[in-house]
Design a protein around this motif. Sequence first.
Motif, PDB file in Angstrom:
ATOM      1  N   LEU A 247       0.914  -1.138  -0.010  1.00  0.00           N
ATOM      2  CA  LEU A 247       0.133  -0.080  -0.039  1.00  0.00           C
ATOM      3  C   LEU A 247       0.850   1.320   0.037  1.00  0.00           C
ATOM      4  N   ARG A 248       1.848   1.178   0.776  1.00  0.00           N
ATOM      5  CA  ARG A 248       2.811   2.441   0.733  1.00  0.00           C
ATOM      6  C   ARG A 248       3.321   2.737  -0.610  1.00  0.00           C
ATOM      7  N   SER A 249       3.839   1.531  -1.297  1.00  0.00           N
ATOM      8  CA  SER A 249       4.363   1.703  -2.562  1.00  0.00           C
ATOM      9  C   SER A 249       3.366   2.205  -3.605  1.00  0.00           C
ATOM     10  N   ALA A 250       2.331   1.820  -3.393  1.00  0.00           N
ATOM     11  CA  ALA A 250       1.267   2.147  -4.386  1.00  0.00           C
ATOM     12  C   ALA A 250       0.711   3.561  -4.255  1.00  0.00           C
ATOM     13  N   LEU A 251       0.676   3.968  -2.953  1.00  0.00           N
ATOM     14  CA  LEU A 251       0.282   5.407  -2.822  1.00  0.00           C
ATOM     15  C   LEU A 251       1.284   6.366  -3.127  1.00  0.00           C
ATOM     16  N   ALA A 264      -5.145  10.561  -5.326  1.00  0.00           N
ATOM     17  CA  ALA A 264      -4.121   9.360  -5.063  1.00  0.00           C
ATOM     18  C   ALA A 264      -5.010   8.336  -4.079  1.00  0.00           C
ATOM     19  N   LEU A 265      -5.451   8.778  -3.221  1.00  0.00           N
ATOM     20  CA  LEU A 265      -6.452   7.804  -2.402  1.00  0.00           C
ATOM     21  C   LEU A 265      -7.486   6.968  -3.161  1.00  0.00           C
ATOM     22  N   ASP A 266      -8.139   7.651  -4.030  1.00  0.00           N
ATOM     23  CA  ASP A 266      -8.958   6.743  -5.036  1.00  0.00           C
ATOM     24  C   ASP A 266      -8.049   5.710  -5.757  1.00  0.00           C
ATOM     25  N   PRO A 324     -12.920   3.578   5.193  1.00  0.00           N
ATOM     26  CA  PRO A 324     -11.559   3.263   4.915  1.00  0.00           C
ATOM     27  C   PRO A 324     -11.213   2.414   3.493  1.00  0.00           C
ATOM     28  N   LEU A 325      -9.931   2.430   3.390  1.00  0.00           N
ATOM     29  CA  LEU A 325      -9.776   1.653   1.913  1.00  0.00           C
ATOM     30  C   LEU A 325     -10.560   0.375   1.867  1.00  0.00           C
ATOM     31  N   LEU A 332     -15.453   4.467  -4.699  1.00  0.00           N
ATOM     32  CA  LEU A 332     -15.914   5.850  -5.126  1.00  0.00           C
ATOM     33  C   LEU A 332     -14.769   7.047  -5.352  1.00  0.00           C
ATOM     34  N   PRO A 333     -14.907   7.806  -5.838  1.00  0.00           N
ATOM     35  CA  PRO A 333     -14.081   9.052  -5.865  1.00  0.00           C
ATOM     36  C   PRO A 333     -13.748   9.428  -4.632  1.00  0.00           C
ATOM     37  N   ARG A 334     -12.580   9.768  -4.190  1.00  0.00           N
ATOM     38  CA  ARG A 334     -12.485  10.240  -2.789  1.00  0.00           C
ATOM     39  C   ARG A 334     -12.547  11.752  -2.694  1.00  0.00           C
TER      40      ARG A 334
END
Length: 409
Positions: A247-251, A264-266, A324-325, A332-334
Amino acid sequence: MTERPIDYAAVFRCLPGMVAVLTPGLVFADVNPEFLRGTGRSRDQVVGRHIFDVFPDNPGDPAATGMRNLEASLNRVLATGERDAMALQRYDVERPGRPGDWEARYWSAVNTPVLGPEGAVVLLVHRVEDVTELIRSRGGRAGGRARVLEAELYTRARELQELNERLRRAHAREREVALALQAAMLPTRPQVRHEAIAVRYRPAVGALNVCGDWYDLIDLVGGHRIGVSVGDVVGHGLEASCVMGQLRSALSAASRVAAGPGQALDVLGRYAHVVEGAESATAVTTFIDFDRHTVTYSSAGHPPPVLVHADGRVEFLDGATDPPLDAHPDPLPRVQAVTSFARGATLALYTDGLVERRQEDIDVGLARLAAALRTHRAADPESLADAVLTELLPPDGATDDTALVIVRL
């Protein structure tokens, strides 16, 4: 009608079972009369002394493990803050006034923590039942069969304790590997151009609830901008560390190309749908623009960042909070929001281990964090981070791991 207050000291003295109160250092703070009667000791021989100085293992029995097992149970309670019921134990007791004369005794013990206002263990209640006469009476009525049963019970109890010890060692090894992996993925010094930043990670005490928290700092394209994020994965150990790393790498990657933290969170939420173990993970990310003096932020179920303005005013960044994720079947869009700051303000991002305590509303912890940040806001980020951890974490460690990022704006 006014009810009379209960005299709990009198209640303690009248308890029908054997009960002792221990300090976190395993020193007797108090015992009830039944405990003294059952052990054949006087109050002066017990109170104020370490439990294993008063009741050591039988030195004449190399296989004796009762006191060692009791010590392991008490330490588990101190580390986890959870009640621990022990299997049937045999530990011999030296007869009063007869040095070297040890009597075989069988005990059933339960150890219970007393938690202070900060959630730390401040006392231990050690309740013990002497079942020696029960086992002996069975032996008198049923002869050899009861003695065989006694031996089997003792053997099974010892096997259970040995299994618990192997599990404890396995958890300890997993903890060491997970912490090493965590340390490799979380840099101790920020890898961004902005230098006025401090980062901290404190693992939980015990073998559980560790290695799910993370933080990240990156330089953003276009002007003097950085992205700062923290997150929390449900779970512990190696599994949590691996999910955390994904998750850290993806964000981190999404933030470098996203139009804002909400987008980014979306992207992260959609990715979390295909990562096993990412269920209910939380994260918050901020885009700090030092040229425009703005913080744009978005949260996925995470405690809000705290912005302490230069004049001491505290602002919780809670205007853009979503579930939460992986909370929705179809992501949904954040949402995101923006706030402004003046030079000299301080931004703090953290995980819930810093502010959550058992039997306490989280608002109390958030208020405690705000007060600490306001009080020490003039300190440099490194000193401020240390002060916050000192004031908010229990002296003997928290039962959940904690990540903290301090940015001087």
